[in-house]
Design a protein around this motif. Structure first.
Motif: not given
Length: 411
Positions: A34-35, A51-58, A60-72, A110-113
């Motif tokens: 959840s952003k 559960t955990s706290k996180v930091s998403t994209g700041k 200019g570098h916003t983390t995209p929203s959507g449906i993903f999966s772990v690929i690597e 939000p603090a990441s790239h």
């Protein structure tokens, strides 16, 4: 299921962990980010297990929203984009550079790239818990999966056994001799030993149900025109000179309603050409299946009231029991605003079904008709952890070699 013992401070806790050894079936895991809450939640079915706290994209570098999966997955990785910045316990979500990873700086804003930063202890534990392909849903506002029951969702089926001696004709013996198998040794190849049922593949399948693209429609149009004797060139889904000429020649022989001639191609043209070729009304939807990051199946489906948006919905199967033919499904609806340009391209004039209110999931499922043979084939492949995505926008540009279906709702 995992044990319900969660070191729980609730969804707003900084970090809450469960040991991965408690997993009964890791294929049922789902990760939600959840952003707005800057939080990550791991579900096993309907149960919150970490559960955990996180930091998403700041900005200019916003983390995209959507449906993903772990690929690597890599225990140690260095960024290819940002000065070889360390990204320990990296779980990649896109080949364009979005991942979950450990960081020493997780300020819960939000603090990441663009990546999703996690505290070190949690990142290590999550890395142990997950397998390749675990779904990761990133949203602007917090959502949680809810149990969904609907006849459109798939049920498991036992695979049909391979026939034995299916082409061999039995003939009665003469007198009291036992029945013999009649074989032509010249034309009949020697039968090789084979298993009656193929080896079990317990890898989850990924299913995408979406609108057919205009290119798909044009390929059908070209095939139908060619079957009527018109020269269209290669059936490539492109409106090249030969196809344009063939369309003009067809319209000269089969005049359409004047309103349908405002553009080169239209629904009326597709239907008229299909009817002339002896085909039914063209399908307006497509169902695609991937397994192990590879495409394995494609089929057409019908979407009722196509001018109304389907919205974006995501479902996960758990408690799949082939013996009883039962499966439980969890579903969520993701906000996915469409631009006027996208709506025009997709032939959408109404958006109300994509708003998170009322029963958008049930409404979308009820508008999709899937052929029974397609349902049976998917039922034979269905296992715990299989997923279904419903989306108006088709296959996104992030979907490709080595990925599941990736649906970006805000990028």
């Amino acid at each position: 299921m995992f044990s319900r013992f969660v070191f729980g401070l609730g969804l707003l806790s900084a970090t809450a962990l469960v040991h991965p050894a408690l997993a009964a079936d890791a294929r049922a895991l789902q990760i939600f980010v959840s952003k707005d809450k800057q939080s990550l939640t791991v579900y096993d079915g309907e149960e919150v297990i970490a559960t955990s706290k996180v930091s998403t994209g700041k900005p200019g570098h916003t983390t995209p929203s959507g449906i993903f999966s772990v690929i690597e997955k890599q225990k140690y990785h260095e960024s290819n984009l940002y000065s070889a910045a360390p990204m320990p316990y990296m779980q990649r979500l896109t080949w364009s550079g979005i991942a979950l990873h450990e960081s020493n700086s997780v300020p819960r804003y939000p603090a990441s790239h663009g990546c999703v930063r996690m505290p070190g202890a949690f990142a290590k534990q999550l890395y142990k818990m997950t397998g390749m392909g675990v779904p990761v849903v990133i949203t602007d506002a917090e959502i949680r999966p809810e149990q969904i029951t609907h006849p459109t969702l798939f049920r498991p089926e036992m695979p049909e056994p391979a026939p034995l001696l299916s082409d061999v004709v039995l003939r009665p013996a003469i007198g009291d001799q036992p029945i013999q198998v009649a074989m032509n040794e010249i034309s009949m190849p020697r039968l090789q030993p084979q298993s009656i049922i193929d080896p079990v593949n317990d890898e989850p399948v990924r299913i995408l149900i979406t609108r057919r693209s205009q290119r798909d429609d044009i390929i059908d149009l070209q095939d139908n025109l060619a079957s009527l004797g018109f020269e269209v060139g290669k059936a490539d889904g492109l409106l090249g000179p030969a196809t344009v000429q063939a369309i003009g020649d067809f319209k000269a022989q089969h005049p359409l309603d004047p309103a349908s001639n405002k553009s080169l191609v239209s629904d009326a043209l597709f239907e008229a050409v299909a009817a002339a070729a002896g085909k039914g009304k063209p399908a307006n939807g497509v169902l695609l299946v991937r397994r192990g990051f590879r495409p394995v199946m494609q089929a057409t489906v019908t979407i009722d009231d196509p001018a109304l948006a389907l919205g974006t919905h995501f479902f996960t199967a758990y408690n799949v029991d082939t013996d009883s033919g039962s499966a439980d499904w969890l579903g969520v609806t993701l906000a996915n605003p469409l631009t006027s340009k996208t709506m025009k391209r997709l032939g959408i004039s109404r958006l109300e079904s994509s708003i998170i209110s009322g029963t958008p999931i049930e409404d979308a499922l009820s508008r999709i008709s899937i052929p029974e043979d397609t349902r049976r084939k998917i039922g034979e492949m269905l296992v715990t952890g299989s997923t279904v995505t419903i989306s108006d926008t088709g296959i996104g540009t992030e979907t490709g070699e080595g990925t599941d279906f990736i649906t970006v709702t805000r990028g």
